[in-house]
Write a protein that holds these residues in place. Sequence first.
Motif: not given
Length: 93
Positions: A39-41, A43-44
Amino acid sequence: MDGKFEDESVIGVACQNLSTSLMGGMIAENTGGLNQAFRSSIKATVLTHELGHLLDLVNITTPMMNEHQANGNHCDDSDCLMNSAVETTDLAS
C-alpha cells in the motif's frame, strides 16, 4: 480520501494547480494482499504522479519540450512517472 472516484479506474487526481487527492478505497482494495503491491508503494507512486501534474510535467499549461503525450495529460512511455498506469503483480486487478 477514503472512497472511490466516479470512474473507479482512477486512484488519484490533481485538482487544478492547487491540491491532489488519493482514492483510499481503491488503493486499499488493490494493495496489501497476497501477490499485491505494498500500500505504501502505491500511495507514494500515485502521490508523486499527481504532484507531477501540479508541476505541469505533461502539457497542462506550458508547451512540451519533447512530444511524449498520450491519454490526455499523461506520458506514452511506460517507464515514465507520468504514464497513466500503475503496474502491480495482482493478476485480478
